[in-house]
Write an enzyme that holds these catalytic residues in place. Structure first.
Site, PDB file in Angstrom:
ATOM      1  N   LYS A  15      -1.615  -1.406  -3.822  1.00 52.29           N
ATOM      2  CA  LYS A  15      -2.648  -0.368  -3.845  1.00 52.29           C
ATOM      3  C   LYS A  15      -1.946   0.949  -4.111  1.00 52.29           C
ATOM      4  O   LYS A  15      -1.124   1.402  -3.315  1.00 52.29           O
ATOM      5  CB  LYS A  15      -3.401  -0.318  -2.516  1.00 52.29           C
ATOM      6  CG  LYS A  15      -4.447   0.792  -2.456  1.00 52.29           C
ATOM      7  CD  LYS A  15      -5.133   0.856  -1.094  1.00 52.29           C
ATOM      8  CE  LYS A  15      -6.104   2.023  -1.020  1.00 52.29           C
ATOM      9  NZ  LYS A  15      -6.752   2.150   0.313  1.00 52.29           N
ATOM     10  N   TYR A  25       0.857  -1.185   0.000  1.00 56.03           N
ATOM     11  CA  TYR A  25       0.000   0.000   0.000  1.00 56.03           C
ATOM     12  C   TYR A  25       0.892   1.233   0.000  1.00 56.03           C
ATOM     13  O   TYR A  25       1.538   1.541   0.997  1.00 56.03           O
ATOM     14  CB  TYR A  25      -0.911  -0.041   1.225  1.00 56.03           C
ATOM     15  CG  TYR A  25      -1.901   1.092   1.385  1.00 56.03           C
ATOM     16  CD1 TYR A  25      -2.086   2.071   0.409  1.00 56.03           C
ATOM     17  CD2 TYR A  25      -2.676   1.183   2.539  1.00 56.03           C
ATOM     18  CE1 TYR A  25      -3.002   3.093   0.577  1.00 56.03           C
ATOM     19  CE2 TYR A  25      -3.603   2.200   2.722  1.00 56.03           C
ATOM     20  CZ  TYR A  25      -3.755   3.155   1.747  1.00 56.03           C
ATOM     21  OH  TYR A  25      -4.663   4.176   1.920  1.00 56.03           O
TER      22      TYR A  25
END
Length: 300
Positions: free
Chosen positions: A169, A140
């Site tokens: 992400k 992320y």
């Protein structure tokens, strides 16, 4: 990671600021019934930074139990991508092991915030966590919150050297990063973490989204993603454009402040409660949210 559309779930609180577990379950079921492939509990939008370790684990447990016991319209099961982020590797490792034990399908791990580790530190952080579990791991990257970015070379090295690191992400706001990641590793799955760029990322090598707006409009987010997966560029763009003003309104203040208030105004949660240092939005923001929700016929 066998999913494409997902929402970064808010964590509803009661007036006493304890987690409203019943409301949380209802929100997850709404995601299931409105077509989302997965839900993402206790990420940034879920206010994970102000949850206790016990609360964090309980939210993951509720998500797993609810998805296990509630079938989707197609008679399948919505997946759970459990947030396990922390600025301490040992804590993330503990949460990752718990998520796997309780039945999460995959884990989402944000870069350590405040510490500002080097790229080698980031590599060791993610490698250590990923090697502690067998389920897939999603990196992320959100440098606006963590203070450090996972460089493309570091992300690629993690993907190539750690077998269960499968995805990232992307919330950096950089389409250049997305195109570079996809160019060098076609099998490295990229998920949009920036609602305003969902369409652009999907057509630049992305394979899915983790949406804040999806808390409120899961059906439209799911439809946009499905159109993109079928390479229906114009149809996906029309949905993205339809959501333009809502995406804008939900980020006029720090996430998740606006989305929580919007969910309250829409009657989806009883209390728009926040834990300090987050506070209720300004009167101007509330008026903007009311006007925007009226435009989308969410409220009258």
């Amino acid at each position: 990671m066998q999913f494409h559309s997902s929402s970064a779930l808010i964590t509803p609180f009661k007036k006493d600021l304890s987690v409203d577990e019943a409301a949380y379950e209802v929100l997850i079921k709404r995601q299931i019934f409105q077509g989302m492939d997965a839900c993402v509990p206790v990420g940034t939008t879920g206010e994970s930074a102000t949850l206790t370790h016990k609360e964090h684990m309980r939210c993951i447990e509720i998500a797993v139990e609810t998805c296990k016991n509630t079938k989707t319209p197609s008679n399948s099961r919505m997946k759970v991508l459990a947030g396990v982020g922390s600025n301490a590797t040992s804590e993330s490792l503990s949460l990752a092991k718990f998520a796997q034990k309780i039945g999460a399908d995959a884990i989402l791990c944000v870069s350590p915030y405040y510490n500002r580790p080097t790229q080698q530190g980031l590599f060791e952080h993610y490698k250590t966590i990923a090697q502690s579990v067998e389920i897939p791991v999603m990196l992320y990257d959100v440098p606006s919150r963590t203070g450090v970015s996972i460089e493309v070379s570091t992300a690629l090295k993690l993907f190539r050297e750690v077998p269960n690191i499968k995805a990232i992400k992307e919330a950096s706001g950089s389409l250049k990063r997305v195109t570079e990641l996809h160019y060098y590793e076609k099998d490295f799955k990229i998920f949009s973490g920036e609602d305003s760029l969902n369409h652009s990322i999907m057509f630049s090598g992305g394979c899915g989204v983790i949406s804040v707006t999806g808390n409120l409009m899961p059906n439209l987010i799911s439809q946009m993603v499905n159109c993109a997966l079928k390479l229906e560029y114009q149809q996906a763009l029309e949905i993205q454009n339809k959501l333009f003003h809502l995406h804008q309104a939900l980020f006029v203040e720090t996430n998740p402040i606006p989305i929580k208030m919007a969910m309250h105004l829409a009657g989806l949660i009883e209390n728009p409660s926040y834990r300090l240092p987050l506070v209720v939005p300004s009167k101007e923001t509330i008026k903007l949210l009311e006007k925007t929700l009226q435009q989308y016929e969410v409220i009258v």
